[in-house]
Design an enzyme around this catalytic site. Sequence first.
Site, PDB file in Angstrom:
ATOM      1  N   GLU A 239       0.922  -1.055  -0.040  1.00 16.43           N
ATOM      2  CA  GLU A 239       0.046   0.071  -0.228  1.00 16.43           C
ATOM      3  C   GLU A 239       0.908   1.263  -0.024  1.00 16.43           C
ATOM      4  OE1 GLU A 239      -4.201  -0.925   1.810  1.00 16.43           O
ATOM      5  OE2 GLU A 239      -2.956   0.641   2.942  1.00 16.43           O
TER       6      GLU A 239
ATOM      7  N   HIS B 177       7.966 -26.631   0.061  1.00 18.56           N
ATOM      8  CA  HIS B 177       7.359 -27.626  -0.845  1.00 18.56           C
ATOM      9  C   HIS B 177       6.160 -27.167  -1.365  1.00 18.56           C
ATOM     10  CE1 HIS B 177       9.593 -30.898   1.403  1.00 18.56           C
ATOM     11  NE2 HIS B 177       9.817 -30.084   2.478  1.00 18.56           N
TER      12      HIS B 177
ATOM     13  N   LYS C  36     -13.179   1.926  -2.216  1.00 19.10           N
ATOM     14  CA  LYS C  36     -14.112   2.042  -1.113  1.00 19.10           C
ATOM     15  C   LYS C  36     -15.351   3.096  -1.484  1.00 19.10           C
ATOM     16  CE  LYS C  36     -10.837   2.534   3.200  1.00 19.10           C
ATOM     17  NZ  LYS C  36     -10.471   3.457   4.044  1.00 19.10           N
TER      18      LYS C  36
END
Length: 489
Positions: free
Chosen positions: A312, A341, A455
């Site tokens: 951000e 893995h 938003k």
Amino acid sequence: MREIPAASGQPAPPVTREQADWAIRFDYHGMTAEAIGGEHGVSEAELGAAAEAATAAHATVGRRHTAGELAWLDLPEQRDEVREVETLAAEIRERCDTFVVLGIGGSALGNTAVHTALAHPFHNLLPRERRGGPRLFVLDNVDPSWLAAFHEVVDLRRTVFNVITKSGSTAETMAQLQCFAGLLRDAVGGPALRDHLIATTDPRGGDLRRLVEREGLRSLAIPPGVGGRFSVLSAVGLLSAAVAGIDVRELLAGAASAVSACAQPDPRRNPALMNATLQWLLYRRGKVISVMMPYSQRLRDLADWFRQLWAESLGKRLTCSGEERSVGPTPIKALGVTDQHSQVQLYVEGPNNKVINFLSVARFDRDLAIPETFAGLPSASYLAGHTFGELMHAEERGTAIALTAARRPHCTHLLPEVRAHTVGQLLMLLQLQTAYAGELFEVNAYDQPGVEAGKIAAFALMGRPGYEQQRAEISAAARPHGEHVSPIP
Ligand code: PA5
């Protein structure tokens, strides 16, 4: 199961501060041309040429701090706030069984990171007397299935909620607040709400602050100049830590020592500046992915916290001077040894476009002997006599060796131990590294216009007054149902 507190196999005496050197070391050899060759590593000459930019970045961070913009750098010096948090935490530890954080992004990730690092790894499963305080849950999503299930298992009469939002208006958090405050009112009655709900928000502005005043709720303040992803060492992260019995003073002492360790403008004498500079140089040479890989289960969520901080802060379309550049390294989190893995094949043989940042722990707070339970089994017997700590270290070293051989840049933050002091150091080092990197990438590390756009769209879609225009635009742009969607037979 034989637990070995120290590699010697003997119980380790408690380590005092005088005995232990808790300073984190930053080892960047694996990023250099000397280690991995000039095509992928940074040469001395390149580093020398970047010194001026690094020193300027350091100066700008210092100047902004002096101007009061970067108040997160002052958090290690808090005194009254710490006392307030500790007093509140002591009361909560006494009287409640469950403590719940309602928040998202910077108002939640640090809480989880600190808790995972420093509380008992199975804190919530311990009996009350061993826990010494309440269970902790951080609800940082609005998935209704998850929230409804949580409601099923929690006794609201013995629960305290800490709603955290700096802006006081984040839709997810405000929805959670309304939901749980309503349920609490039903469970404990309106007047008792005050005993079950604590708000952490801006000291003056925002709807949550208004609610605190209107309802007489208890509250803590997030100081001005402390943005969400830089707020872990404020009341945002400290209350849940103290409620879990974590030594918040040691956390802050560690952060203070990291600030001191980064006082110098010379990258060679400032670990956060050195890492920011190397990451920036490598980014410009195509290493656009930054993997944080703790070899410690306890540091797993710290990598998650950092992922937000790095993404951000640095992922920006515009530079500070308004130039359209769309920059930013992509942070990935991985966990040693688990992701050996899963991911390491890609890191060693896939595109050479990554920097691997190991978080390494010299001494685990516990170690376990590997017993020889099945004698004469070639793939198992050789492990006997070693410890799990040794296995962890050997695997980490093996990954670093493989990366070096494949000429992949990597570096290590080496923590002597995972404890409040070292975690405080690491949080501050990584915040400083991000601040310096923001200057080097020439972006504003403290805003998030890309998040704001989403938003605003969500506000419009949920019918928030004042967003009618955006709602109309979204409706106009909507695709006919089914277009570009493949049916699943
Ligand atoms: O770092 C940030 O500023 C954001 O990630 C915020 O923390 C997040 O959007 C939540 O914001 P708020 O604390 O205002 O609810």
